[in-house]
Design a protein around this motif. Structure first.
Motif, short mmCIF file in Angstrom:
data_model
loop_
_atom_site.label_atom_id
_atom_site.label_comp_id
_atom_site.label_asym_id
_atom_site.label_seq_id
_atom_site.Cartn_x
_atom_site.Cartn_y
_atom_site.Cartn_z
N GLY A 42 -93.36 -49.20 69.32
CA GLY A 42 -94.56 -48.39 69.16
C GLY A 42 -94.26 -46.90 69.11
N MET A 43 -92.97 -46.56 69.07
CA MET A 43 -92.58 -45.14 69.02
C MET A 43 -92.47 -44.66 67.58
SD MET A 43 -89.52 -44.93 71.81
CE MET A 43 -89.54 -45.94 73.27
N ASN A 44 -92.71 -43.37 67.39
CA ASN A 44 -92.43 -42.79 66.08
C ASN A 44 -90.94 -42.45 66.01
OD1 ASN A 44 -91.96 -40.17 67.23
ND2 ASN A 44 -94.15 -39.69 67.10
N ARG A 45 -90.50 -41.96 64.88
CA ARG A 45 -89.07 -41.66 64.70
C ARG A 45 -88.55 -40.67 65.73
NH1 ARG A 45 -88.89 -40.77 58.34
NH2 ARG A 45 -88.82 -42.95 57.71
N PHE A 48 -88.33 -42.23 69.20
CA PHE A 48 -87.29 -43.26 69.26
C PHE A 48 -85.90 -42.63 69.26
CE2 PHE A 48 -85.19 -47.17 67.36
CZ PHE A 48 -85.43 -48.00 68.43
N ALA A 49 -85.71 -41.63 68.42
CA ALA A 49 -84.42 -40.94 68.37
C ALA A 49 -84.10 -40.31 69.73
CB ALA A 49 -84.43 -39.88 67.27
N ALA A 50 -85.09 -39.67 70.33
CA ALA A 50 -84.88 -39.05 71.64
C ALA A 50 -84.58 -40.11 72.69
CB ALA A 50 -86.10 -38.22 72.03
N TRP A 51 -85.32 -41.21 72.67
CA TRP A 51 -85.14 -42.30 73.64
C TRP A 51 -83.74 -42.89 73.56
CZ3 TRP A 51 -85.30 -47.89 72.98
CH2 TRP A 51 -85.46 -48.59 74.18
N PRO A 55 -79.32 -38.38 67.07
CA PRO A 55 -79.92 -37.27 66.34
C PRO A 55 -81.02 -37.76 65.40
CG PRO A 55 -77.54 -37.05 66.34
CD PRO A 55 -77.86 -38.42 66.91
N TYR A 56 -82.14 -37.04 65.39
CA TYR A 56 -83.28 -37.41 64.56
C TYR A 56 -82.88 -37.58 63.10
CZ TYR A 56 -87.66 -37.16 62.03
OH TYR A 56 -88.70 -37.43 61.17
N ARG A 57 -82.14 -36.63 62.58
CA ARG A 57 -81.76 -36.67 61.16
C ARG A 57 -80.92 -37.90 60.84
NH1 ARG A 57 -82.89 -33.50 56.58
NH2 ARG A 57 -81.63 -34.46 54.99
#
Length: 90
Positions: A42-45, A48-51, A55-57
């Motif tokens: 249920g997380m956005n990108r 989820f990346a932080a969790w 790295p987001y990119r």
């Protein structure tokens, strides 16, 4: 005879385009699988990346198919999501 193969001087030669298409198909399948795993949380990108501490990119490129998520990473992420869901943490 398999698709896109042909015989040259008695030797079966695989069309290079088939190998490229297979690689692109695999990359798309892994990208879709990664998105499905993320959607289970249920997380956005960004969340989820932080969790995950990724790295987001990098994660964005995996999901868009710009680069290929390593299969072992996908398995580990799916396992983490499964365990955390069982524990009620997500």
């Amino acid at each position: 005879m398999k698709d896109l193969e042909y015989i040259v001087n008695g030797i079966i030669v695989e069309d290079e385009n088939k190998a490229e298409q297979d690689e692109a198909r695999k990359k798309r399948m892994l990208a879709s699988a990664f998105v499905m795993v993320r959607n289970k949380t249920g997380m956005n990108r960004k969340e989820f990346a932080a969790w995950l501490g990724i790295p987001y990119r990098t994660m964005q490129d995996w999901e868009l198919g710009n680069s290929q998520v390593p299969e072992y990473v996908l398995r580990l992420v799916a396992y983490k999501v499964m365990i955390e869901k069982e524990r009620g943490n997500i």
